[in-house]
Motif scaffolding. Structure first.
Motif, PDB file in Angstrom:
ATOM      1  N   SER A   1       0.828  -1.214   0.000  1.00  0.00           N
ATOM      2  CA  SER A   1       0.000   0.000   0.000  1.00  0.00           C
ATOM      3  C   SER A   1       0.855   1.254   0.000  1.00  0.00           C
ATOM      4  O   SER A   1       0.547   2.236  -0.693  1.00  0.00           O
ATOM      5  CB  SER A   1      -0.928   0.002   1.219  1.00  0.00           C
ATOM      6  N   ALA A   2       1.939   1.248   0.776  1.00  0.00           N
ATOM      7  CA  ALA A   2       2.817   2.420   0.859  1.00  0.00           C
ATOM      8  C   ALA A   2       3.512   2.678  -0.469  1.00  0.00           C
ATOM      9  O   ALA A   2       3.663   3.835  -0.895  1.00  0.00           O
ATOM     10  CB  ALA A   2       3.842   2.218   1.970  1.00  0.00           C
ATOM     11  N   ILE A   3       3.957   1.615  -1.132  1.00  0.00           N
ATOM     12  CA  ILE A   3       4.606   1.779  -2.430  1.00  0.00           C
ATOM     13  C   ILE A   3       3.630   2.379  -3.439  1.00  0.00           C
ATOM     14  O   ILE A   3       3.947   3.344  -4.149  1.00  0.00           O
ATOM     15  CB  ILE A   3       5.149   0.428  -2.936  1.00  0.00           C
TER      16      ILE A   3
ATOM     17  N   HIS B   1       2.762   6.109  -3.004  1.00  0.00           N
ATOM     18  CA  HIS B   1       3.773   7.047  -3.514  1.00  0.00           C
ATOM     19  C   HIS B   1       3.476   7.429  -4.954  1.00  0.00           C
ATOM     20  O   HIS B   1       3.538   8.615  -5.325  1.00  0.00           O
ATOM     21  CB  HIS B   1       5.164   6.428  -3.409  1.00  0.00           C
ATOM     22  N   TYR B   2       3.149   6.430  -5.784  1.00  0.00           N
ATOM     23  CA  TYR B   2       2.911   6.700  -7.204  1.00  0.00           C
ATOM     24  C   TYR B   2       1.568   7.391  -7.428  1.00  0.00           C
ATOM     25  O   TYR B   2       1.427   8.169  -8.383  1.00  0.00           O
ATOM     26  CB  TYR B   2       3.011   5.402  -8.005  1.00  0.00           C
ATOM     27  N   VAL B   3       0.605   7.120  -6.578  1.00  0.00           N
ATOM     28  CA  VAL B   3      -0.669   7.830  -6.676  1.00  0.00           C
ATOM     29  C   VAL B   3      -0.465   9.313  -6.384  1.00  0.00           C
ATOM     30  O   VAL B   3      -0.973  10.185  -7.104  1.00  0.00           O
ATOM     31  CB  VAL B   3      -1.701   7.237  -5.708  1.00  0.00           C
ATOM     32  N   LYS B   4       0.298   9.612  -5.348  1.00  0.00           N
ATOM     33  CA  LYS B   4       0.476  11.002  -4.913  1.00  0.00           C
ATOM     34  C   LYS B   4       1.530  11.763  -5.706  1.00  0.00           C
ATOM     35  O   LYS B   4       1.448  12.999  -5.821  1.00  0.00           O
ATOM     36  CB  LYS B   4       0.829  11.027  -3.427  1.00  0.00           C
ATOM     37  N   HIS B   5       2.511  11.056  -6.253  1.00  0.00           N
ATOM     38  CA  HIS B   5       3.650  11.759  -6.851  1.00  0.00           C
ATOM     39  C   HIS B   5       3.958  11.371  -8.287  1.00  0.00           C
ATOM     40  O   HIS B   5       4.823  12.004  -8.911  1.00  0.00           O
ATOM     41  CB  HIS B   5       4.907  11.516  -6.013  1.00  0.00           C
ATOM     42  N   GLY B   6       3.316  10.340  -8.827  1.00  0.00           N
ATOM     43  CA  GLY B   6       3.686   9.859 -10.151  1.00  0.00           C
ATOM     44  C   GLY B   6       2.535   9.832 -11.132  1.00  0.00           C
ATOM     45  O   GLY B   6       1.369  10.041 -10.784  1.00  0.00           O
ATOM     46  N   THR B   7       2.883   9.567 -12.378  1.00  0.00           N
ATOM     47  CA  THR B   7       1.889   9.477 -13.447  1.00  0.00           C
ATOM     48  C   THR B   7       1.769   8.060 -14.004  1.00  0.00           C
ATOM     49  O   THR B   7       1.098   7.842 -15.006  1.00  0.00           O
ATOM     50  CB  THR B   7       2.256  10.443 -14.590  1.00  0.00           C
ATOM     51  N   ALA B   8       2.410   7.095 -13.354  1.00  0.00           N
ATOM     52  CA  ALA B   8       2.287   5.705 -13.797  1.00  0.00           C
ATOM     53  C   ALA B   8       0.877   5.186 -13.562  1.00  0.00           C
ATOM     54  O   ALA B   8       0.405   4.306 -14.269  1.00  0.00           O
ATOM     55  CB  ALA B   8       3.303   4.824 -13.074  1.00  0.00           C
ATOM     56  N   THR B   9       0.206   5.713 -12.543  1.00  0.00           N
ATOM     57  CA  THR B   9      -1.192   5.384 -12.282  1.00  0.00           C
ATOM     58  C   THR B   9      -2.022   6.656 -12.365  1.00  0.00           C
ATOM     59  O   THR B   9      -1.557   7.737 -12.008  1.00  0.00           O
ATOM     60  CB  THR B   9      -1.373   4.731 -10.898  1.00  0.00           C
TER      61      THR B   9
ATOM     62  N   VAL C   1      -0.209  -6.950 -17.153  1.00  0.00           N
ATOM     63  CA  VAL C   1       0.798  -6.927 -16.106  1.00  0.00           C
ATOM     64  C   VAL C   1       0.948  -5.507 -15.566  1.00  0.00           C
ATOM     65  O   VAL C   1       0.867  -4.528 -16.311  1.00  0.00           O
ATOM     66  CB  VAL C   1       2.155  -7.458 -16.637  1.00  0.00           C
ATOM     67  N   SER C   2       1.143  -5.403 -14.244  1.00  0.00           N
ATOM     68  CA  SER C   2       1.420  -4.120 -13.594  1.00  0.00           C
ATOM     69  C   SER C   2       2.587  -4.317 -12.638  1.00  0.00           C
ATOM     70  O   SER C   2       2.711  -5.381 -12.013  1.00  0.00           O
ATOM     71  CB  SER C   2       0.196  -3.621 -12.816  1.00  0.00           C
ATOM     72  N   ILE C   3       3.432  -3.308 -12.515  1.00  0.00           N
ATOM     73  CA  ILE C   3       4.614  -3.425 -11.670  1.00  0.00           C
ATOM     74  C   ILE C   3       4.928  -2.075 -11.027  1.00  0.00           C
ATOM     75  O   ILE C   3       4.874  -1.036 -11.699  1.00  0.00           O
ATOM     76  CB  ILE C   3       5.820  -3.955 -12.482  1.00  0.00           C
ATOM     77  N   TYR C   4       5.232  -2.110  -9.725  1.00  0.00           N
ATOM     78  CA  TYR C   4       5.566  -0.897  -8.980  1.00  0.00           C
ATOM     79  C   TYR C   4       6.749  -1.192  -8.069  1.00  0.00           C
ATOM     80  O   TYR C   4       6.803  -2.232  -7.413  1.00  0.00           O
ATOM     81  CB  TYR C   4       4.370  -0.422  -8.135  1.00  0.00           C
ATOM     82  N   MET C   5       7.676  -0.243  -8.026  1.00  0.00           N
ATOM     83  CA  MET C   5       8.894  -0.408  -7.247  1.00  0.00           C
ATOM     84  C   MET C   5       8.954   0.593  -6.099  1.00  0.00           C
ATOM     85  O   MET C   5       8.491   1.724  -6.228  1.00  0.00           O
ATOM     86  CB  MET C   5      10.125  -0.167  -8.145  1.00  0.00           C
ATOM     87  N   ASP C   6       9.518   0.165  -4.987  1.00  0.00           N
ATOM     88  CA  ASP C   6       9.848   1.112  -3.922  1.00  0.00           C
ATOM     89  C   ASP C   6      10.840   2.113  -4.515  1.00  0.00           C
ATOM     90  O   ASP C   6      11.901   1.718  -5.005  1.00  0.00           O
ATOM     91  CB  ASP C   6      10.476   0.366  -2.740  1.00  0.00           C
ATOM     92  N   PRO C   7      10.509   3.417  -4.526  1.00  0.00           N
ATOM     93  CA  PRO C   7      11.396   4.391  -5.178  1.00  0.00           C
ATOM     94  C   PRO C   7      12.788   4.456  -4.573  1.00  0.00           C
ATOM     95  O   PRO C   7      13.721   4.933  -5.225  1.00  0.00           O
ATOM     96  CB  PRO C   7      10.648   5.720  -5.008  1.00  0.00           C
ATOM     97  N   SER C   8      12.967   3.980  -3.352  1.00  0.00           N
ATOM     98  CA  SER C   8      14.295   4.000  -2.733  1.00  0.00           C
ATOM     99  C   SER C   8      15.112   2.757  -3.062  1.00  0.00           C
ATOM    100  O   SER C   8      16.273   2.660  -2.664  1.00  0.00           O
ATOM    101  CB  SER C   8      14.156   4.119  -1.213  1.00  0.00           C
ATOM    102  N   MET C   9      14.513   1.809  -3.814  1.00  0.00           N
ATOM    103  CA  MET C   9      15.198   0.543  -4.068  1.00  0.00           C
ATOM    104  C   MET C   9      15.192   0.183  -5.550  1.00  0.00           C
ATOM    105  O   MET C   9      15.076  -0.977  -5.937  1.00  0.00           O
ATOM    106  CB  MET C   9      14.567  -0.579  -3.239  1.00  0.00           C
TER     107      MET C   9
END
Length: 221
Positions: free
Chosen positions: A36-38, A41-49, A104-112
């Motif tokens: 959920s935390a990962i 991040h993309y919901v609040k700061h990214g355009t991938a979703t 397929v969908s893929i999301y990464m921890d931005p720090s890793m």
């Protein structure tokens, strides 16, 4: 052939993969907070979703359960007990004619990032998709045509760009494109041979430039 499910909601013959540092395994209930935390991040700061309000942990757990209930696969990348990313295979669309197409969908921890985690996750999902003999093709719907990292990762595994919708979403005060990518899997035993797939108009006339090539299965990266 559909994979049978274990009591934990995962295909019984899916074998987790492990390198010296990265353990790719099915998601567990204890992973929901990290997943959920990962995603948040993309919901609040990214355009991938294109979601604009992060789902809470309860909603994320329900989404995971919905994927598993349909006999699809949700994986996480575990590095020393920390979730470095996740990926899942899901129905492309609900209507029955799409039943042989997965997404397929893929999301990464931005720090890793840049540790090979995305490659390991996507490789494991595609191996499952191919060996399950359930699917003819896998789609990736990439938010933002400027998302070069995601596009390059999918191209690494043989995905081809099949379309671009300009300004389909609106987020952060800007219109955002969507890139459609497709991976044609080797002929599953239950399907007729597909030596060539062509797109055609309503009168049967091939549409120039939209022919799709048969994928040659190569080694995983």
């Amino acid at each position: 052939m559909a994979y049978q499910m274990e009591d934990n909601g995962q295909p019984e013959d899916f074998a987790p993969t492990k390198t010296s540092t990265i353990n790719i395994r099915p998601v567990r209930p204890a992973d929901v907070a990290a997943v959920s935390a990962i995603y948040a991040h993309y919901v609040k700061h990214g355009t991938a979703t294109f979601e604009e309000v992060p789902p809470d942990e309860q909603e994320m757990a329900q989404r995971i359960e919905a994927i598993q209930a349909q006999n699809y696969l949700w994986l996480v990348a575990d590095i020393a007990g920390q979730i470095a990313g996740y990926a899942y295979l899901a129905p492309h669309k609900d209507r029955s004619a799409y039943r042989y197409t997965a997404e397929v969908s893929i999301y990464m921890d931005p720090s890793m990032t840049r540790q090979g985690v995305g490659t390991q996750l996507l490789g494991a999902l595609l191996k499952y998709a191919e060996q399950s003999n359930r699917f003819a093709t896998v789609m990736a719907v990439v938010g933002d045509s400027a998302n070069s990292g995601s596009i390059a990762l999918h191209e690494k595994f043989g995905f081809k760009r099949r379309g671009l919708s300009k300004g389909l979403g609106y987020k952060f005060g800007q219109f955002i494109d969507v890139v459609y990518m497709q991976l044609i899997l080797p002929d599953p035993p239950l399907f007729p041979p597909r030596s060539e797939i062509k797109c055609s108009g309503s009168d049967g006339t091939p549409i120039a430039g939209l022919e799709t090539e048969q994928r040659v299965h190569g080694a995983r990266a």
